[in-house]
Design an enzyme around this catalytic site. Structure first.
Site, short mmCIF file in Angstrom:
data_model
loop_
_atom_site.label_atom_id
_atom_site.label_comp_id
_atom_site.label_asym_id
_atom_site.label_seq_id
_atom_site.Cartn_x
_atom_site.Cartn_y
_atom_site.Cartn_z
N HIS A 57 0.93 -1.23 -0.04
CA HIS A 57 -0.11 0.01 0.18
C HIS A 57 0.73 1.22 0.04
O HIS A 57 0.85 1.93 1.04
CB HIS A 57 -0.83 -0.18 1.14
CG HIS A 57 -2.08 0.85 1.13
ND1 HIS A 57 -1.92 2.22 1.48
CD2 HIS A 57 -3.30 0.92 0.54
CE1 HIS A 57 -3.13 2.78 1.48
NE2 HIS A 57 -3.93 1.61 0.77
N PHE A 58 1.37 1.63 -0.77
CA PHE A 58 1.51 1.05 -2.16
C PHE A 58 3.07 1.15 -2.26
O PHE A 58 3.78 2.02 -2.14
CB PHE A 58 1.08 1.98 -3.35
CG PHE A 58 -0.39 2.19 -3.18
CD1 PHE A 58 -1.50 1.30 -3.42
CD2 PHE A 58 -0.92 3.40 -2.53
CE1 PHE A 58 -2.89 1.61 -3.28
CE2 PHE A 58 -2.30 3.71 -2.29
CZ PHE A 58 -3.17 2.94 -2.58
#
Length: 154
Positions: A57-58
């Site tokens: 993420h991410f």
């Protein structure tokens, strides 16, 4: 700084772990910097790239998930309840019951220090309602109204 009923103005990670049952990788409060029993609390969560959520993420643009910011606010609120009622994790648990009016204002990234603030709005019996917000550099990044219930550990 309000530090009613505590000798040390900070509650460190060891004391936090005495008050709530969370552990790595889900303990999201590093220390308590301000507390007024039954009223308000402020804690710190230092966001680090080494945390497991950033692998997905991410990976190329790390952003702390909003749900984890809300969880951190719930945990700091639980510390306030446990400390205010002298309920050690061995006897009581504080269960998160609801989230209302959640808003995410800014992105939180590794290297940020989240200041987690929560204020009691209402307390009746075992149910507590809070108004909570997370800040980075004095700027609100997230806010929500939370409700929790204290129960005997089963």
């Amino acid at each position: 700084m309000h530090t009613n009923n505590i000798a040390n103005p900070e509650i460190n990670i060891i004391k936090i772990m005495d008050l709530i049952p969370h552990r790595y990788p889900f303990l999201l409060v590093d220390k308590i910097i301000d507390i007024e029993i039954n009223h308000t609390i402020a804690g710190i969560k230092n966001v680090s790239f080494n945390e497991p959520q950033f692998t997905g993420h991410f990976p190329d643009n790390p952003v702390m998930p909003g749900v984890l910011i809300i969880e951190a606010l719930a945990q700091v609120s639980a510390v306030l309840v446990a400390h205010s009622t002298s309920a050690a994790k061995s006897e009581k648990l504080i269960y998160f019951m609801s989230i209302d009016n959640a808003k995410f204002r800014k992105i939180v990234r590794p290297g940020d220090s989240l200041v987690l603030k929560s204020s009691v709005v209402q307390h009746r019996g075992t149910v507590w309602k809070f108004s909570a917000r997370a800040e980075v550099d004095s700027s609100v990044v997230a806010e929500a109204d939370l409700m929790a219930m204290m129960k005997d550990k089963e």
